[in-house]
Design a protein around this motif. Structure first.
Motif, PDB file in Angstrom:
ATOM      1  N   GLU A  93     -20.159   2.831 -36.431  1.00  0.00           N
ATOM      2  CA  GLU A  93     -20.388   3.218 -37.815  1.00  0.00           C
ATOM      3  C   GLU A  93     -21.877   3.383 -38.094  1.00  0.00           C
ATOM      4  O   GLU A  93     -22.727   2.958 -37.299  1.00  0.00           O
ATOM      5  N   PRO A  94     -22.212   3.994 -39.238  1.00  0.00           N
ATOM      6  CA  PRO A  94     -23.623   4.173 -39.603  1.00  0.00           C
ATOM      7  C   PRO A  94     -24.378   2.852 -39.635  1.00  0.00           C
ATOM      8  O   PRO A  94     -23.852   1.822 -40.059  1.00  0.00           O
ATOM      9  N   GLY A  95     -25.618   2.901 -39.152  1.00  0.00           N
ATOM     10  CA  GLY A  95     -26.471   1.722 -39.169  1.00  0.00           C
ATOM     11  C   GLY A  95     -26.376   0.855 -37.933  1.00  0.00           C
ATOM     12  O   GLY A  95     -27.101  -0.134 -37.806  1.00  0.00           O
ATOM     13  N   ARG A  98     -27.009   3.749 -31.973  1.00  0.00           N
ATOM     14  CA  ARG A  98     -27.386   5.161 -32.005  1.00  0.00           C
ATOM     15  C   ARG A  98     -26.291   6.023 -32.635  1.00  0.00           C
ATOM     16  O   ARG A  98     -26.110   7.169 -32.289  1.00  0.00           O
ATOM     17  N   TRP A  99     -25.573   5.428 -33.582  1.00  0.00           N
ATOM     18  CA  TRP A  99     -24.515   6.170 -34.268  1.00  0.00           C
ATOM     19  C   TRP A  99     -25.107   7.385 -35.005  1.00  0.00           C
ATOM     20  O   TRP A  99     -26.174   7.272 -35.578  1.00  0.00           O
ATOM     21  N   PRO A 100     -24.402   8.539 -34.988  1.00  0.00           N
ATOM     22  CA  PRO A 100     -23.046   8.760 -34.461  1.00  0.00           C
ATOM     23  C   PRO A 100     -22.992   9.236 -33.006  1.00  0.00           C
ATOM     24  O   PRO A 100     -21.920   9.515 -32.499  1.00  0.00           O
ATOM     25  N   GLU A 101     -24.166   9.316 -32.347  1.00  0.00           N
ATOM     26  CA  GLU A 101     -24.135   9.724 -30.944  1.00  0.00           C
ATOM     27  C   GLU A 101     -23.387   8.712 -30.102  1.00  0.00           C
ATOM     28  O   GLU A 101     -22.603   9.066 -29.224  1.00  0.00           O
ATOM     29  N   ARG A 102     -23.628   7.434 -30.380  1.00  0.00           N
ATOM     30  CA  ARG A 102     -22.958   6.366 -29.650  1.00  0.00           C
ATOM     31  C   ARG A 102     -22.632   5.225 -30.602  1.00  0.00           C
ATOM     32  O   ARG A 102     -23.289   5.052 -31.623  1.00  0.00           O
ATOM     33  N   GLY A 103     -21.623   4.433 -30.213  1.00  0.00           N
ATOM     34  CA  GLY A 103     -21.276   3.260 -30.993  1.00  0.00           C
ATOM     35  C   GLY A 103     -21.961   2.024 -30.446  1.00  0.00           C
ATOM     36  O   GLY A 103     -22.719   2.087 -29.476  1.00  0.00           O
ATOM     37  N   CYS A 104     -21.702   0.908 -31.058  1.00  0.00           N
ATOM     38  CA  CYS A 104     -22.208  -0.386 -30.598  1.00  0.00           C
ATOM     39  C   CYS A 104     -21.902  -0.548 -29.110  1.00  0.00           C
ATOM     40  O   CYS A 104     -20.771  -0.342 -28.669  1.00  0.00           O
ATOM     41  N   ILE A 105     -22.914  -0.927 -28.335  1.00  0.00           N
ATOM     42  CA  ILE A 105     -22.722  -0.983 -26.882  1.00  0.00           C
ATOM     43  C   ILE A 105     -21.758  -2.104 -26.489  1.00  0.00           C
ATOM     44  O   ILE A 105     -20.959  -1.961 -25.550  1.00  0.00           O
ATOM     45  N   SER A 131     -13.033   0.338 -37.816  1.00  0.00           N
ATOM     46  CA  SER A 131     -14.475   0.353 -38.053  1.00  0.00           C
ATOM     47  C   SER A 131     -14.730   1.131 -39.333  1.00  0.00           C
ATOM     48  O   SER A 131     -13.795   1.612 -39.976  1.00  0.00           O
ATOM     49  N   ARG A 132     -16.000   1.299 -39.686  1.00  0.00           N
ATOM     50  CA  ARG A 132     -16.345   2.072 -40.877  1.00  0.00           C
ATOM     51  C   ARG A 132     -16.840   3.467 -40.520  1.00  0.00           C
ATOM     52  O   ARG A 132     -17.350   4.191 -41.392  1.00  0.00           O
ATOM     53  N   GLY A 133     -16.693   3.868 -39.288  1.00  0.00           N
ATOM     54  CA  GLY A 133     -17.014   5.236 -38.922  1.00  0.00           C
ATOM     55  C   GLY A 133     -15.974   6.199 -39.476  1.00  0.00           C
ATOM     56  O   GLY A 133     -14.807   5.836 -39.658  1.00  0.00           O
ATOM     57  N   GLN A 135     -13.315   9.307 -39.589  1.00  0.00           N
ATOM     58  CA  GLN A 135     -12.320   9.742 -38.626  1.00  0.00           C
ATOM     59  C   GLN A 135     -12.848  10.872 -37.748  1.00  0.00           C
ATOM     60  O   GLN A 135     -12.555  10.926 -36.555  1.00  0.00           O
ATOM     61  N   ALA A 136     -13.657  11.754 -38.308  1.00  0.00           N
ATOM     62  CA  ALA A 136     -14.227  12.844 -37.510  1.00  0.00           C
ATOM     63  C   ALA A 136     -15.119  12.301 -36.405  1.00  0.00           C
ATOM     64  O   ALA A 136     -15.035  12.734 -35.244  1.00  0.00           O
ATOM     65  N   ASP A 137     -15.976  11.338 -36.746  1.00  0.00           N
ATOM     66  CA  ASP A 137     -16.872  10.759 -35.740  1.00  0.00           C
ATOM     67  C   ASP A 137     -16.088   9.943 -34.713  1.00  0.00           C
ATOM     68  O   ASP A 137     -16.384   9.973 -33.520  1.00  0.00           O
ATOM     69  N   LEU A 138     -15.102   9.181 -35.185  1.00  0.00           N
ATOM     70  CA  LEU A 138     -14.303   8.379 -34.257  1.00  0.00           C
ATOM     71  C   LEU A 138     -13.491   9.270 -33.315  1.00  0.00           C
ATOM     72  O   LEU A 138     -13.365   8.970 -32.127  1.00  0.00           O
ATOM     73  N   ARG A 139     -12.973  10.364 -33.824  1.00  0.00           N
ATOM     74  CA  ARG A 139     -12.197  11.287 -32.992  1.00  0.00           C
ATOM     75  C   ARG A 139     -13.088  11.891 -31.899  1.00  0.00           C
ATOM     76  O   ARG A 139     -12.689  11.981 -30.736  1.00  0.00           O
TER      77      ARG A 139
END
Length: 244
Positions: A93-95, A98-105, A131-133, A135-139
């Protein structure tokens, strides 16, 4: 002493205080001594899982909402018709990182460990990541990382705060009785390192692995080991076992 490296070369072990190199008989004796402790640890894990199955339940009173691939859904929908539900709170999710390129490692490593959910389904248990990302980013991230076997939902309310996962990752277990939902278990911190494996997921649920050897309260569903195992591509059990 040297050992192979990932690129096909070697790297030195000099400077490391490695154990001694011993004859086969001595190695076997050392392994047998360690194996006694490993078996004790397995029995302790079984006993802890049995205690989890006797944890009191907490009624879920709120109507939580999530955004899924097909639109807005409630907590009951995450069960996907199963009796039990396991929910991992991921920080995709944001914050974060490196979201939205990558999620929490760390959450990405957890997702990498997740076995095919058909095996949980064979024990009437569903799995979901929230998560709070968007749906477009999660997909997009699911496709990029090969996580398409994991159902991903977007948080829209206080679910994370209410279940102890608003500031840190964690895995909650739920059970339902018709439309009534109860919280039955919670794992966080380093406990999440063990998640992903089908057995460890089942061990944190109210019903456990549901196998006949387990120490479970009276009336809990149980079948012999192996009988419920499936191939994940069609969720059918082995017909050879049915003939035994």
């Amino acid at each position: 002493m040297t050992t192979s490296s990932e690129n096909g070369g070697t790297r030195e072990l000099s400077g490391m205080r490695t154990p001694p190199v011993v004859p086969a008989k001595e190695w076997q004796a050392a392994w047998e001594a360690l194996h006694v402790k490993e078996k004790a640890l397995s029995r302790a894990r079984d006993a802890l899982a049995a205690e989890r199955r006797r944890m009191p339940w907490l009624a879920v009173e709120k109507d939580y909402a999530f955004e899924g691939p097909t639109g807005r859904v409630g907590l009951l929908d995450l069960f996907a018709g199963h009796r039990q539900l396991i929910v991992y709170r991921a920080f995709m999710e944001p914050g974060v990182g490196r979201w939205p390129e990558r999620g929490c490692i760390g959450c990405s490593m957890v997702a990498d460990q997740v076995a095919h959910p058909a095996h949980l389904g064979a024990r009437d248990t569903s799995l979901a990541f929230v998560s709070r990302g968007s749906q477009a980013d999660l997909r997009r991230l699911r496709a990029k990382m090969g996580w398409e076997h994991i159902p991903w939902y977007t948080l829209t309310d206080d679910f994370d705060a209410d279940f102890g996962v608003d500031e840190w990752h964690g895995t909650n277990a739920f059970i339902r009785d018709g439309d009534r939902v109860f919280r039955t278990g919670f794992i966080n911190g380093r406990g999440d390192e063990q998640m992903g494996n089908t057995w460890n997921y089942l061990d944190i649920t109210a019903l456990g692995r549901q196998e006949s050897w387990e120490d479970s309260p009276e009336g809990y569903p149980q079948t012999p080991p192996y009988e419920w195992w499936v191939w994940h591509d069609n969720a059918e059990t082995d017909p050879a076992r049915d003939e035994d």
